[in-house]
Design an enzyme around this catalytic site. Sequence first.
Site, mmCIF file in Angstrom:
data_model
loop_
_atom_site.group_PDB
_atom_site.id
_atom_site.type_symbol
_atom_site.label_atom_id
_atom_site.label_comp_id
_atom_site.label_asym_id
_atom_site.label_seq_id
_atom_site.Cartn_x
_atom_site.Cartn_y
_atom_site.Cartn_z
ATOM 1 N N ARG A 54 -4.199 2.196 -4.508
ATOM 2 C CA ARG A 54 -2.920 2.751 -4.996
ATOM 3 C C ARG A 54 -2.646 2.456 -6.469
ATOM 4 O O ARG A 54 -1.502 2.291 -6.876
ATOM 5 C CB ARG A 54 -1.727 2.251 -4.158
ATOM 6 N N SER A 104 7.714 5.884 0.652
ATOM 7 C CA SER A 104 7.612 4.420 0.798
ATOM 8 C C SER A 104 8.106 3.759 -0.479
ATOM 9 O O SER A 104 7.609 4.062 -1.554
ATOM 10 C CB SER A 104 6.166 4.000 1.022
ATOM 11 N N GLU A 146 7.260 0.563 -5.306
ATOM 12 C CA GLU A 146 6.241 1.571 -5.563
ATOM 13 C C GLU A 146 6.709 2.648 -6.552
ATOM 14 O O GLU A 146 5.999 2.945 -7.511
ATOM 15 C CB GLU A 146 5.785 2.191 -4.250
#
Length: 348
Positions: free
Chosen positions: A171, A245, A343
Amino acid sequence: MRYNARMDVKQQIPLSQFSTMRLGGTAAYVLEIHDRFAIAAALAWAKERGLPVIMIGVGSNIVWRDEGFPGLLLVNKIKRFEEQQEDDENYYVTIGAGENWDEAVARTVAKGMTGIEALSLIPGTAGATPVQNVGAYGQEIAQTLVSVEAYDTQTGTLVNIPAIDCAFSYRTSRFKTADRGRFMITAVTLHLLRRNPQPPFYGAVQAYFDEHDIHDYTPQALREAVVAIRRSKLPDPATVANNGSFFANPIVDEGTLSQLTADYGTVPHWPAGEGQVKIPAAWLLEQAGFKNFHDPETGMGTWPAQPLVLVNEHAAHTAQLLAFKQQIIDTVHQKFSITLEQEPELLP
Ligand code: NAP
Protein backbone atom coordinates in the site's frame (compact mmCIF):
# COMPACT_ATOMS: atom_id res chain seq x y z
CA MET A 1 -17.63 32.12 -8.85
CA ARG A 2 -15.39 33.87 -11.44
CA TYR A 3 -13.64 32.38 -14.44
CA ASN A 4 -10.32 33.00 -16.05
CA ALA A 5 -11.17 33.48 -19.72
CA ARG A 6 -8.07 31.78 -21.18
CA MET A 7 -7.81 28.67 -19.05
CA ASP A 8 -11.20 28.32 -17.41
CA VAL A 9 -9.69 28.64 -13.94
CA LYS A 10 -12.51 28.76 -11.41
CA GLN A 11 -12.15 30.67 -8.17
CA GLN A 12 -13.23 30.12 -4.56
CA ILE A 13 -14.56 26.59 -4.91
CA PRO A 14 -15.58 24.50 -1.87
CA LEU A 15 -13.13 21.62 -1.47
CA SER A 16 -15.89 19.41 -0.05
CA GLN A 17 -16.83 18.60 -3.66
CA PHE A 18 -13.35 17.17 -4.18
CA SER A 19 -13.50 14.73 -1.27
CA THR A 20 -15.90 11.83 -0.82
CA MET A 21 -15.83 12.68 2.92
CA ARG A 22 -17.43 16.00 1.83
CA LEU A 23 -15.50 18.22 4.24
CA GLY A 24 -12.91 20.97 3.90
CA GLY A 25 -12.39 24.67 3.28
CA THR A 26 -12.15 26.52 -0.03
CA ALA A 27 -9.74 26.25 -2.96
CA ALA A 28 -8.54 29.61 -4.28
CA TYR A 29 -8.29 28.32 -7.88
CA VAL A 30 -9.44 25.12 -9.60
CA LEU A 31 -8.64 23.96 -13.13
CA GLU A 32 -9.64 20.73 -14.87
CA ILE A 33 -6.85 19.07 -16.86
CA HIS A 34 -8.13 17.10 -19.87
CA ASP A 35 -4.85 16.77 -21.74
CA ARG A 36 -1.40 15.82 -20.44
CA PHE A 37 0.15 18.62 -22.54
CA ALA A 38 -1.94 21.21 -20.65
CA ILE A 39 -0.06 20.62 -17.39
CA ALA A 40 2.99 22.75 -18.26
CA ALA A 41 0.85 25.82 -19.04
CA ALA A 42 -1.16 25.38 -15.84
CA LEU A 43 2.03 25.21 -13.78
CA ALA A 44 3.40 28.32 -15.52
CA TRP A 45 0.14 30.14 -14.73
CA ALA A 46 0.50 29.22 -11.05
CA LYS A 47 4.20 30.11 -10.97
CA GLU A 48 3.52 33.60 -12.36
CA ARG A 49 1.19 34.17 -9.42
CA GLY A 50 3.40 32.45 -6.83
CA LEU A 51 0.74 29.81 -6.12
CA PRO A 52 1.29 26.27 -4.85
CA VAL A 53 -0.23 23.50 -7.00
CA ILE A 54 -1.85 20.18 -6.11
CA MET A 55 -3.19 17.63 -8.59
CA ILE A 56 -6.01 15.26 -7.60
CA GLY A 57 -8.36 12.72 -9.17
CA VAL A 58 -11.81 12.69 -7.61
CA GLY A 59 -10.87 12.93 -3.93
CA SER A 60 -11.85 9.43 -2.83
CA ASN A 61 -8.80 9.26 -0.57
CA ILE A 62 -8.43 12.91 0.42
CA VAL A 63 -9.27 14.82 3.58
CA TRP A 64 -9.09 18.60 3.10
CA ARG A 65 -8.21 20.86 6.00
CA ASP A 66 -10.81 23.42 7.08
CA GLU A 67 -8.27 26.18 6.28
CA GLY A 68 -8.63 25.37 2.58
CA PHE A 69 -6.00 25.60 -0.16
CA PRO A 70 -4.71 29.02 -1.23
CA GLY A 71 -3.24 27.70 -4.50
CA LEU A 72 -4.23 26.10 -7.81
CA LEU A 73 -5.99 22.74 -7.61
CA LEU A 74 -5.64 20.69 -10.80
CA VAL A 75 -8.36 18.08 -11.27
CA ASN A 76 -7.12 15.25 -13.46
CA LYS A 77 -9.70 14.41 -16.17
CA ILE A 78 -7.27 12.89 -18.68
CA LYS A 79 -9.13 10.20 -20.64
CA ARG A 80 -7.38 7.47 -22.60
CA PHE A 81 -7.80 3.74 -23.16
CA GLU A 82 -5.36 2.10 -25.55
CA GLU A 83 -4.80 -1.58 -26.04
CA GLN A 84 -1.73 -3.24 -27.51
CA GLN A 85 -1.88 -6.94 -28.21
CA GLU A 86 1.41 -8.82 -28.09
CA ASP A 87 -0.02 -12.29 -28.79
CA ASP A 88 -3.20 -14.26 -28.00
CA GLU A 89 -2.64 -13.97 -24.28
CA ASN A 90 -0.58 -10.85 -23.56
CA TYR A 91 -2.09 -7.37 -23.65
CA TYR A 92 -0.74 -3.96 -22.70
CA VAL A 93 -3.43 -1.49 -21.73
CA THR A 94 -2.72 2.22 -21.24
CA ILE A 95 -5.34 3.99 -19.15
CA GLY A 96 -5.60 7.77 -18.77
CA ALA A 97 -5.09 8.93 -15.18
CA GLY A 98 -8.47 10.67 -15.10
CA GLU A 99 -10.46 7.58 -16.13
CA ASN A 100 -12.83 6.21 -13.51
CA TRP A 101 -10.95 3.16 -12.20
CA ASP A 102 -13.89 0.78 -11.94
CA GLU A 103 -15.06 1.59 -15.48
CA ALA A 104 -11.55 0.81 -16.73
CA VAL A 105 -11.57 -2.49 -14.82
CA ALA A 106 -14.96 -3.33 -16.34
CA ARG A 107 -13.61 -2.68 -19.85
CA THR A 108 -10.69 -5.06 -19.38
CA VAL A 109 -12.91 -7.72 -17.81
CA ALA A 110 -15.40 -7.46 -20.69
CA LYS A 111 -12.50 -8.36 -23.00
CA GLY A 112 -11.75 -11.47 -20.90
CA MET A 113 -8.56 -10.06 -19.35
CA THR A 114 -7.32 -10.99 -15.89
CA GLY A 115 -5.03 -8.93 -13.63
CA ILE A 116 -7.12 -6.16 -12.07
CA GLU A 117 -10.60 -7.69 -11.70
CA ALA A 118 -10.13 -8.18 -7.92
CA LEU A 119 -9.66 -4.39 -7.74
CA SER A 120 -13.26 -3.89 -8.93
CA LEU A 121 -15.36 -1.13 -7.37
CA ILE A 122 -12.40 0.64 -5.76
CA PRO A 123 -13.46 4.29 -5.88
CA GLY A 124 -11.32 6.90 -7.60
CA THR A 125 -9.33 7.39 -10.78
CA ALA A 126 -6.86 5.10 -12.56
CA GLY A 127 -4.05 7.59 -11.95
CA ALA A 128 -4.42 7.30 -8.20
CA THR A 129 -3.88 3.52 -8.09
CA PRO A 130 -0.04 3.45 -8.16
CA VAL A 131 0.27 6.11 -5.43
CA GLN A 132 -0.68 3.76 -2.61
CA ASN A 133 -0.19 0.58 -4.66
CA VAL A 134 -3.90 -0.12 -4.37
CA GLY A 135 -4.65 -3.73 -3.57
CA ALA A 136 -7.58 -5.90 -2.61
CA TYR A 137 -8.70 -9.52 -2.55
CA GLY A 138 -5.32 -10.89 -3.52
CA GLN A 139 -4.32 -8.52 -6.35
CA GLU A 140 -2.37 -5.27 -6.17
CA ILE A 141 -1.63 -2.82 -8.96
CA ALA A 142 2.14 -3.41 -8.67
CA GLN A 143 1.63 -6.98 -10.00
CA THR A 144 0.36 -5.81 -13.40
CA LEU A 145 1.76 -2.31 -13.71
CA VAL A 146 4.39 -1.92 -16.43
CA SER A 147 4.95 1.83 -16.22
CA VAL A 148 3.57 5.12 -14.99
CA GLU A 149 3.50 8.13 -17.32
CA ALA A 150 3.81 11.37 -15.40
CA TYR A 151 4.72 15.03 -15.66
CA ASP A 152 7.88 15.50 -13.61
CA THR A 153 7.64 18.89 -11.93
CA GLN A 154 11.38 18.80 -11.16
CA THR A 155 12.48 18.54 -14.79
CA GLY A 156 9.39 19.97 -16.49
CA THR A 157 9.06 16.94 -18.78
CA LEU A 158 6.74 14.00 -19.35
CA VAL A 159 8.45 10.81 -18.19
CA ASN A 160 7.77 7.07 -18.22
CA ILE A 161 8.63 5.43 -14.92
CA PRO A 162 9.00 1.64 -15.10
CA ALA A 163 7.37 -0.35 -12.27
CA ILE A 164 10.75 -1.33 -10.88
CA ASP A 165 11.50 2.35 -10.20
CA CYS A 166 8.20 2.99 -8.39
CA ALA A 167 9.39 1.62 -4.99
CA PHE A 168 6.21 -0.36 -4.54
CA SER A 169 5.51 -2.21 -1.31
CA TYR A 170 2.40 -2.90 0.78
CA ARG A 171 0.00 0.00 0.00
CA THR A 172 2.80 2.44 -0.74
CA SER A 173 5.16 3.72 -3.45
CA ARG A 174 7.66 6.51 -4.13
CA PHE A 175 4.70 8.73 -5.15
CA LYS A 176 3.51 8.66 -1.55
CA THR A 177 6.91 8.80 0.16
CA ALA A 178 10.25 10.12 -1.18
CA ASP A 179 8.70 11.80 -4.27
CA ARG A 180 5.41 12.94 -2.80
CA GLY A 181 4.08 15.84 -4.90
CA ARG A 182 6.83 15.61 -7.55
CA PHE A 183 5.03 13.64 -10.27
CA MET A 184 1.63 14.38 -11.81
CA ILE A 185 0.49 11.01 -13.09
CA THR A 186 -1.04 11.17 -16.58
CA ALA A 187 -1.47 7.46 -17.45
CA VAL A 188 -0.72 3.92 -16.31
CA THR A 189 0.23 0.99 -18.55
CA LEU A 190 -0.74 -2.48 -17.36
CA HIS A 191 0.18 -5.95 -18.56
CA LEU A 192 -2.97 -8.07 -18.54
CA LEU A 193 -3.53 -11.66 -19.63
CA ARG A 194 -6.45 -12.86 -21.69
CA ARG A 195 -7.20 -15.98 -19.69
CA ASN A 196 -8.87 -17.05 -16.46
CA PRO A 197 -7.52 -16.05 -13.03
CA GLN A 198 -5.82 -18.93 -11.24
CA PRO A 199 -6.63 -20.25 -7.75
CA PRO A 200 -5.93 -20.10 -4.86
CA PHE A 201 -8.28 -17.16 -4.35
CA TYR A 202 -8.52 -14.80 -1.39
CA GLY A 203 -10.55 -16.43 1.42
CA ALA A 204 -13.64 -14.24 1.06
CA VAL A 205 -13.67 -14.74 -2.73
CA GLN A 206 -13.38 -18.54 -2.51
CA ALA A 207 -16.16 -18.55 0.11
CA TYR A 208 -18.36 -16.58 -2.33
CA PHE A 209 -17.59 -19.01 -5.18
CA ASP A 210 -18.41 -22.01 -2.95
CA GLU A 211 -21.59 -20.47 -1.63
CA HIS A 212 -22.80 -19.69 -5.17
CA ASP A 213 -21.59 -22.97 -6.64
CA ILE A 214 -19.28 -21.16 -9.09
CA HIS A 215 -16.56 -23.32 -10.62
CA ASP A 216 -15.92 -21.46 -13.87
CA TYR A 217 -13.37 -18.93 -12.59
CA THR A 218 -13.54 -16.26 -15.28
CA PRO A 219 -12.36 -12.66 -14.81
CA GLN A 220 -16.07 -11.71 -14.90
CA ALA A 221 -16.91 -14.21 -12.13
CA LEU A 222 -14.10 -12.84 -9.95
CA ARG A 223 -15.24 -9.28 -10.61
CA GLU A 224 -18.82 -10.15 -9.67
CA ALA A 225 -17.67 -11.87 -6.46
CA VAL A 226 -15.60 -8.85 -5.41
CA VAL A 227 -18.41 -6.43 -6.27
CA ALA A 228 -20.87 -8.47 -4.19
CA ILE A 229 -18.46 -8.73 -1.22
CA ARG A 230 -17.63 -5.01 -1.33
CA ARG A 231 -21.31 -3.99 -1.64
CA SER A 232 -22.21 -6.11 1.40
CA LYS A 233 -19.51 -4.47 3.55
CA LEU A 234 -18.90 -0.97 2.26
CA PRO A 235 -21.04 2.13 1.84
CA ASP A 236 -21.40 3.68 -1.62
CA PRO A 237 -19.54 7.04 -1.48
CA ALA A 238 -22.18 8.49 -3.83
CA THR A 239 -24.76 8.26 -1.05
CA VAL A 240 -22.76 7.99 2.21
CA ALA A 241 -19.85 10.39 2.80
CA ASN A 242 -16.73 8.30 3.49
CA ASN A 243 -13.13 7.70 2.38
CA GLY A 244 -13.18 3.89 2.44
CA SER A 245 -10.83 2.28 4.97
CA PHE A 246 -9.60 5.11 7.15
CA PHE A 247 -6.69 3.23 8.73
CA ALA A 248 -4.07 0.97 7.20
CA ASN A 249 -3.79 -2.60 8.48
CA PRO A 250 -0.85 -2.38 10.92
CA ILE A 251 2.22 -4.54 10.45
CA VAL A 252 3.80 -5.48 13.78
CA ASP A 253 6.61 -7.78 14.91
CA GLU A 254 5.97 -11.28 16.20
CA GLY A 255 6.85 -10.21 19.76
CA THR A 256 3.96 -7.73 19.74
CA LEU A 257 1.66 -10.47 18.43
CA SER A 258 2.73 -12.86 21.24
CA GLN A 259 1.99 -10.18 23.82
CA LEU A 260 -1.43 -9.48 22.25
CA THR A 261 -2.24 -13.20 22.16
CA ALA A 262 -1.27 -13.54 25.85
CA ASP A 263 -3.55 -10.61 26.70
CA TYR A 264 -6.50 -11.21 24.39
CA GLY A 265 -6.47 -14.85 23.30
CA THR A 266 -6.75 -15.45 19.57
CA VAL A 267 -5.70 -12.49 17.43
CA PRO A 268 -6.33 -12.70 13.65
CA HIS A 269 -3.09 -12.17 11.71
CA TRP A 270 -1.27 -12.99 8.46
CA PRO A 271 2.45 -13.21 7.71
CA ALA A 272 3.92 -9.97 6.38
CA GLY A 273 7.60 -10.63 5.74
CA GLU A 274 10.33 -11.88 8.04
CA GLY A 275 9.35 -11.72 11.72
CA GLN A 276 6.37 -9.50 10.86
CA VAL A 277 2.61 -10.01 10.85
CA LYS A 278 -0.34 -8.01 9.54
CA ILE A 279 -3.24 -7.49 11.93
CA PRO A 280 -6.65 -6.37 10.61
CA ALA A 281 -7.23 -2.79 11.79
CA ALA A 282 -10.96 -3.58 11.76
CA TRP A 283 -10.40 -6.17 14.54
CA LEU A 284 -8.53 -3.62 16.68
CA LEU A 285 -11.36 -1.10 16.26
CA GLU A 286 -14.00 -3.67 17.19
CA GLN A 287 -12.09 -4.75 20.30
CA ALA A 288 -11.67 -1.10 21.28
CA GLY A 289 -15.45 -0.59 21.17
CA PHE A 290 -15.88 1.17 17.82
CA LYS A 291 -18.17 -1.33 16.11
CA ASN A 292 -21.28 0.43 14.76
CA PHE A 293 -20.23 3.50 16.75
CA HIS A 294 -21.96 6.85 16.37
CA ASP A 295 -20.56 9.98 17.96
CA PRO A 296 -23.13 12.79 18.31
CA GLU A 297 -20.38 15.24 19.40
CA THR A 298 -18.44 15.13 16.13
CA GLY A 299 -21.16 13.89 13.79
CA MET A 300 -18.90 11.00 12.77
CA GLY A 301 -19.45 7.26 13.01
CA THR A 302 -18.18 3.87 11.89
CA TRP A 303 -19.94 1.88 9.17
CA PRO A 304 -21.93 -0.97 10.79
CA ALA A 305 -20.61 -3.71 8.48
CA GLN A 306 -16.98 -2.46 8.48
CA PRO A 307 -15.71 -0.29 11.38
CA LEU A 308 -12.61 0.64 9.38
CA VAL A 309 -14.79 2.93 7.29
CA LEU A 310 -15.38 6.24 9.06
CA VAL A 311 -18.61 7.86 7.95
CA ASN A 312 -19.49 11.54 7.97
CA GLU A 313 -23.02 11.40 9.39
CA HIS A 314 -23.47 15.11 10.07
CA ALA A 315 -20.03 16.60 10.63
CA ALA A 316 -19.58 20.07 9.14
CA HIS A 317 -15.86 20.56 9.69
CA THR A 318 -12.71 18.53 9.15
CA ALA A 319 -11.75 19.35 12.74
CA GLN A 320 -14.62 17.09 13.85
CA LEU A 321 -13.37 14.21 11.71
CA LEU A 322 -9.84 14.71 13.03
CA ALA A 323 -11.08 14.72 16.65
CA PHE A 324 -13.01 11.49 16.03
CA LYS A 325 -10.03 9.87 14.33
CA GLN A 326 -7.76 10.85 17.23
CA GLN A 327 -10.21 9.39 19.73
CA ILE A 328 -9.95 6.05 17.87
CA ILE A 329 -6.15 6.20 17.57
CA ASP A 330 -5.76 7.02 21.28
CA THR A 331 -8.19 4.30 22.45
CA VAL A 332 -6.55 1.64 20.26
CA HIS A 333 -3.09 2.75 21.40
CA GLN A 334 -4.09 2.65 25.06
CA LYS A 335 -5.47 -0.87 24.69
CA PHE A 336 -2.97 -2.48 22.32
CA SER A 337 0.09 -0.14 22.18
CA ILE A 338 -0.36 -0.08 18.39
CA THR A 339 -0.54 3.28 16.62
CA LEU A 340 -2.98 3.21 13.72
CA GLU A 341 -1.91 5.13 10.63
CA GLN A 342 -4.41 7.22 8.70
CA GLU A 343 -4.80 6.03 5.12
CA PRO A 344 -6.47 9.00 3.33
CA GLU A 345 -4.16 11.92 2.65
CA LEU A 346 -4.67 15.09 4.71
CA LEU A 347 -4.26 18.09 2.39
CA PRO A 348 -2.86 20.63 1.90
P1 NAP B 1 -10.27 -8.25 5.13
O1 NAP B 1 -10.51 -9.05 3.91
O2 NAP B 1 -11.19 -8.38 6.32
O3 NAP B 1 -8.78 -8.47 5.64
C1 NAP B 1 -8.24 -7.69 6.71
C2 NAP B 1 -6.75 -7.90 6.74
O4 NAP B 1 -6.47 -9.27 6.78
C3 NAP B 1 -6.02 -7.36 5.52
O5 NAP B 1 -4.81 -6.82 5.96
C4 NAP B 1 -5.79 -8.57 4.67
O6 NAP B 1 -4.61 -8.54 3.93
C5 NAP B 1 -5.64 -9.65 5.70
N1 NAP B 1 -6.08 -10.91 5.10
C6 NAP B 1 -7.34 -11.39 5.00
N2 NAP B 1 -7.34 -12.58 4.38
C7 NAP B 1 -6.07 -12.85 4.05
C8 NAP B 1 -5.43 -13.91 3.40
N3 NAP B 1 -6.12 -14.96 2.96
N4 NAP B 1 -4.09 -13.85 3.21
C9 NAP B 1 -3.39 -12.81 3.66
N5 NAP B 1 -3.94 -11.77 4.29
C10 NAP B 1 -5.26 -11.77 4.50
O7 NAP B 1 -10.08 -6.74 4.75
P2 NAP B 1 -11.10 -5.59 4.35
O8 NAP B 1 -10.74 -4.43 5.17
O9 NAP B 1 -12.52 -6.04 4.25
O10 NAP B 1 -10.57 -5.29 2.88
C11 NAP B 1 -10.78 -6.18 1.80
C12 NAP B 1 -9.62 -6.05 0.86
O11 NAP B 1 -9.52 -4.72 0.39
C13 NAP B 1 -8.29 -6.37 1.52
O12 NAP B 1 -7.51 -7.03 0.57
C14 NAP B 1 -7.73 -5.01 1.84
O13 NAP B 1 -6.33 -4.97 1.89
C15 NAP B 1 -8.24 -4.22 0.65
N6 NAP B 1 -8.24 -2.80 0.89
C16 NAP B 1 -7.27 -2.06 0.26
C17 NAP B 1 -7.20 -0.70 0.43
C18 NAP B 1 -6.13 0.07 -0.28
O14 NAP B 1 -5.56 -0.40 -1.25
N7 NAP B 1 -5.84 1.24 0.18
C19 NAP B 1 -8.13 -0.07 1.24
C20 NAP B 1 -9.10 -0.84 1.85
C21 NAP B 1 -9.16 -2.21 1.67
P3 NAP B 1 -4.48 -7.71 2.56
O15 NAP B 1 -4.56 -6.29 2.94
O16 NAP B 1 -3.11 -8.08 2.09
O17 NAP B 1 -5.54 -8.17 1.66
